[in-house]
Scaffold this motif. Structure first.
Motif, PDB file in Angstrom:
ATOM      1  N   GLY A 120       0.805  -1.217   0.000  1.00  0.00           N
ATOM      2  CA  GLY A 120       0.000   0.000   0.000  1.00  0.00           C
ATOM      3  C   GLY A 120       0.834   1.262   0.000  1.00  0.00           C
ATOM      4  O   GLY A 120       0.307   2.347  -0.191  1.00  0.00           O
ATOM      5  N   GLY A 121       2.147   1.172   0.210  1.00  0.00           N
ATOM      6  CA  GLY A 121       3.016   2.343   0.240  1.00  0.00           C
ATOM      7  C   GLY A 121       4.371   1.974  -0.298  1.00  0.00           C
ATOM      8  O   GLY A 121       4.473   1.220  -1.268  1.00  0.00           O
ATOM      9  N   PRO A 122       5.458   2.479   0.320  1.00  0.00           N
ATOM     10  CA  PRO A 122       6.807   2.126  -0.138  1.00  0.00           C
ATOM     11  C   PRO A 122       7.023   0.619  -0.095  1.00  0.00           C
ATOM     12  O   PRO A 122       6.457  -0.085   0.739  1.00  0.00           O
ATOM     13  CB  PRO A 122       7.713   2.836   0.889  1.00  0.00           C
ATOM     14  CG  PRO A 122       6.870   3.909   1.478  1.00  0.00           C
ATOM     15  CD  PRO A 122       5.474   3.391   1.473  1.00  0.00           C
TER      16      PRO A 122
ATOM     17  N   ARG B 283       9.707  10.094   5.045  1.00  0.00           N
ATOM     18  CA  ARG B 283      10.456   8.901   5.422  1.00  0.00           C
ATOM     19  C   ARG B 283       9.591   7.659   5.271  1.00  0.00           C
ATOM     20  O   ARG B 283       8.392   7.675   5.575  1.00  0.00           O
ATOM     21  CB  ARG B 283      10.973   9.024   6.862  1.00  0.00           C
ATOM     22  CG  ARG B 283      11.891  10.230   7.035  1.00  0.00           C
ATOM     23  CD  ARG B 283      12.643  10.240   8.296  1.00  0.00           C
ATOM     24  NE  ARG B 283      13.434   9.062   8.586  1.00  0.00           N
ATOM     25  CZ  ARG B 283      14.741   8.934   8.351  1.00  0.00           C
ATOM     26  NH1 ARG B 283      15.411   9.909   7.731  1.00  0.00           N
ATOM     27  NH2 ARG B 283      15.398   7.855   8.710  1.00  0.00           N
ATOM     28  N   ASP B 284      10.204   6.569   4.786  1.00  0.00           N
ATOM     29  CA  ASP B 284       9.491   5.304   4.639  1.00  0.00           C
ATOM     30  C   ASP B 284       9.165   4.739   6.020  1.00  0.00           C
ATOM     31  O   ASP B 284       9.998   4.791   6.934  1.00  0.00           O
ATOM     32  CB  ASP B 284      10.337   4.298   3.868  1.00  0.00           C
ATOM     33  CG  ASP B 284      10.512   4.695   2.408  1.00  0.00           C
ATOM     34  OD1 ASP B 284       9.812   5.628   1.963  1.00  0.00           O
ATOM     35  OD2 ASP B 284      11.365   4.092   1.725  1.00  0.00           O
ATOM     36  N   ALA B 285       7.968   4.191   6.138  1.00  0.00           N
ATOM     37  CA  ALA B 285       7.545   3.703   7.456  1.00  0.00           C
ATOM     38  C   ALA B 285       6.649   2.481   7.331  1.00  0.00           C
ATOM     39  O   ALA B 285       5.894   2.330   6.373  1.00  0.00           O
ATOM     40  CB  ALA B 285       6.803   4.806   8.204  1.00  0.00           C
TER      41      ALA B 285
ATOM     42  N   VAL C 131     -12.939   2.789  20.328  1.00  0.00           N
ATOM     43  CA  VAL C 131     -11.735   2.780  19.503  1.00  0.00           C
ATOM     44  C   VAL C 131     -11.804   1.641  18.495  1.00  0.00           C
ATOM     45  O   VAL C 131     -11.947   0.481  18.860  1.00  0.00           O
ATOM     46  CB  VAL C 131     -10.471   2.628  20.371  1.00  0.00           C
ATOM     47  CG1 VAL C 131      -9.226   2.551  19.484  1.00  0.00           C
ATOM     48  CG2 VAL C 131     -10.354   3.785  21.354  1.00  0.00           C
ATOM     49  N   ASN C 132     -11.696   1.988  17.220  1.00  0.00           N
ATOM     50  CA  ASN C 132     -11.641   0.972  16.177  1.00  0.00           C
ATOM     51  C   ASN C 132     -10.238   0.397  16.065  1.00  0.00           C
ATOM     52  O   ASN C 132     -10.037  -0.812  16.013  1.00  0.00           O
ATOM     53  CB  ASN C 132     -12.063   1.568  14.833  1.00  0.00           C
ATOM     54  CG  ASN C 132     -11.850   0.612  13.667  1.00  0.00           C
ATOM     55  OD1 ASN C 132     -10.784   0.608  13.045  1.00  0.00           O
ATOM     56  ND2 ASN C 132     -12.853  -0.188  13.376  1.00  0.00           N
ATOM     57  N   SER C 133      -9.239   1.303  16.070  1.00  0.00           N
ATOM     58  CA  SER C 133      -7.854   0.858  15.949  1.00  0.00           C
ATOM     59  C   SER C 133      -6.904   2.009  16.267  1.00  0.00           C
ATOM     60  O   SER C 133      -7.299   3.174  16.291  1.00  0.00           O
ATOM     61  CB  SER C 133      -7.557   0.332  14.531  1.00  0.00           C
ATOM     62  OG  SER C 133      -7.731   1.368  13.571  1.00  0.00           O
ATOM     63  N   VAL C 134      -5.656   1.640  16.503  1.00  0.00           N
ATOM     64  CA  VAL C 134      -4.577   2.609  16.658  1.00  0.00           C
ATOM     65  C   VAL C 134      -3.506   2.246  15.637  1.00  0.00           C
ATOM     66  O   VAL C 134      -3.079   1.088  15.565  1.00  0.00           O
ATOM     67  CB  VAL C 134      -3.975   2.582  18.077  1.00  0.00           C
ATOM     68  CG1 VAL C 134      -2.813   3.559  18.177  1.00  0.00           C
ATOM     69  CG2 VAL C 134      -5.028   2.898  19.118  1.00  0.00           C
ATOM     70  N   LYS C 135      -3.096   3.234  14.834  1.00  0.00           N
ATOM     71  CA  LYS C 135      -2.050   3.007  13.845  1.00  0.00           C
ATOM     72  C   LYS C 135      -0.801   3.793  14.240  1.00  0.00           C
ATOM     73  O   LYS C 135      -0.876   5.000  14.481  1.00  0.00           O
ATOM     74  CB  LYS C 135      -2.522   3.444  12.455  1.00  0.00           C
ATOM     75  CG  LYS C 135      -3.644   2.589  11.887  1.00  0.00           C
ATOM     76  CD  LYS C 135      -4.003   3.029  10.469  1.00  0.00           C
ATOM     77  CE  LYS C 135      -5.092   2.146   9.876  1.00  0.00           C
ATOM     78  NZ  LYS C 135      -5.443   2.561   8.488  1.00  0.00           N
ATOM     79  N   ILE C 136       0.324   3.093  14.314  1.00  0.00           N
ATOM     80  CA  ILE C 136       1.587   3.725  14.672  1.00  0.00           C
ATOM     81  C   ILE C 136       2.557   3.554  13.502  1.00  0.00           C
ATOM     82  O   ILE C 136       2.943   2.435  13.167  1.00  0.00           O
ATOM     83  CB  ILE C 136       2.190   3.100  15.938  1.00  0.00           C
ATOM     84  CG1 ILE C 136       1.203   3.198  17.107  1.00  0.00           C
ATOM     85  CG2 ILE C 136       3.504   3.774  16.296  1.00  0.00           C
ATOM     86  CD1 ILE C 136       1.661   2.478  18.360  1.00  0.00           C
ATOM     87  N   ALA C 137       2.908   4.667  12.869  1.00  0.00           N
ATOM     88  CA  ALA C 137       3.871   4.626  11.769  1.00  0.00           C
ATOM     89  C   ALA C 137       5.283   4.632  12.346  1.00  0.00           C
ATOM     90  O   ALA C 137       5.635   5.511  13.129  1.00  0.00           O
ATOM     91  CB  ALA C 137       3.668   5.823  10.843  1.00  0.00           C
TER      92      ALA C 137
END
Length: 406
Positions: free
Chosen positions: A37-39, A203-205, A219-225
């Motif tokens: 979905g990204g780098p 920056r790529d993460a 809370v549905n979710s927590v996203k940490i890059a």
């Protein structure tokens, strides 16, 4: 302060440090991999990614971050938290400024050089508020009010003590500290996986995704890059079950891991500025200390409404129901009046009635009747007999808890 590697990794400051207490045995790891979905990055499991964050020992950085909070607060509560404003206000007290992060969108400049030097600057147009730690000195400076707050802890610095209060003030607004707190809280009620890759601040993460295993949470979710190279958390997003934009979105927009210049952390009170010594005010309950944001209990009217839970005139008996994301606190305030009594009482404090008007609709159950204070994250049910059920759970979950524990 001690400068050995162990001390540096244990300090809770606005620099990425080891995530203590996070182990595979306490987190329900899902063997998912990052997709395209990204780098295009090498595949990594959730456990490997958490270990990468824990192993990160980056001590120096500078950059800018954006913190957006949308709790969906009622008008009364939103006003009490400073609305959508940035650094408005006439006090240089750090607690006054950091509490404003609970609402609206804020731009923060960040700099760190180890556990003894950090700087956060909240920017609102031409006005700025800076919170600086330079050795044993902690400074807060409000440019608009031309007020300075100062605290010095030479004893703590000499003994190599961890300045916890200062750490909380300086680290609490950073994506790194938010990520640490969330990871530490993750337990057996959490599913952890690796989501889409992303780019944050150029920056790529990787993205670590935490989700409640069971229903009922707001809370549905927590996203940490997480920075793919050095393991630094670059962004934290807290997503609501009800959808819409994130409840909290805190992330770097620009970041540089080079050592900041020493003058970044230098500060001298400007001529003519009002200076408040925090340590001097602590003993007499002055403006320098003793103020902290306590969420729902800080709102005028709730104390009058519930009879002062935990304080004078109230029992303050609290029981914790459930666990993890579905935890609910049940507080028996011992209030002498029910909500209906206050609603119909012409002599009731106006703050109590204003608070009642700010609440959501009435609810009923086998517990009786009550009202719900609703935000996108934390909800509270105040029953007619003076009990409070509060948690990051839905209205239905609060009613079910009240029915089961009446």
């Amino acid at each position: 302060m001690a400068t050995n590697a162990k001390t540096r990794k244990a300090a809770r400051y606005a620099v990425p440090v080891a995530v203590a207490g996070v182990a595979a045995a306490t987190v329900a790891m899902v063997p998912a991999f990052a997709n395209s979905g990204g780098p295009d990055l090498p595949k990594m499991t959730a456990q490997q990614l958490i270990e990468k964050v824990a192993a990160s020992d980056v001590q120096q950085l500078s950059g800018s971050a954006k913190v957006s909070t949308d709790l969906g607060l009622p008008t009364l509560a939103s006003g009490l938290l400073g609305g959508g404003g940035g650094v408005a206000g006439g006090s240089a007290n750090p607690e006054d400024k950091l509490a404003q992060l609970a609402n609206g969108t804020h731009t923060v400049r960040v700099a760190a050089d180890g556990p003894d030097r950090q700087k956060l600057t909240f920017v609102d147009g031409k006005d700025e508020y800076s919170l600086i730690r330079n050795g044993a000195d902690v400074w807060g400076y409000d440019t608009k009010a031309n007020e300075v707050w100062h605290e010095k802890d030479t004893e703590g610095a000499a003994q190599g003590k961890d300045h916890k209060k200062t750490a909380d003030r300086l680290g609490g607004a950073s994506p790194q500290q938010l990520a640490q707190d969330i990871l530490k809280a993750a337990g057996p009620t959490t599913d952890v996986s690796v989501g889409d890759t992303a780019q944050v601040a150029g920056r790529d993460a990787y993205q670590l995704v935490l989700k409640p295993k069971h229903g009922g949470s707001t809370v549905n979710s927590v996203k940490i890059a997480v920075d793919a190279k050095n393991g630094v958390p670059l962004r934290v997003q807290l997503l609501a079950t009800e959808g819409g934009k994130p409840i909290v979105d805190a992330g770097f927009t620009k970041v540089d891991f080079a050592k900041p210049s020493a003058d970044t952390f230098a500060f001298t009170a400007p001529k003519g500025a009002k200076v408040t010594e925090g340590a001097a005010e602590a003993g007499k309950g002055g403006a320098g200390h003793g103020k902290e944001f306590k969420g729902l209990e800080s709102f005028p009217g709730l104390d009058a409404l519930t009879g002062g839970a935990g304080g004078k005139g109230g029992k303050g008996d609290m029981k914790v129901l459930g666990e993890g994301w579905s935890t609910i606190a049940r507080i028996d305030t011992g209030a002498g009046k029910g909500l209906k009594d206050i609603e119909n009482d012409k002599n009731a404090p106006k703050e109590a009635k204003q608070f009642l008007d700010s609440l959501g609709g009435k609810v009923t159950g086998t517990f009786g009747e009550g009202r719900v204070f609703k935000t996108r994250l934390v909800n509270a049910l105040i029953t007619d007999d003076g009990k409070v059920y509060v948690g990051a759970v839905t209205k239905d979950a609060l009613v079910q808890a009240a029915d089961a524990n009446k």
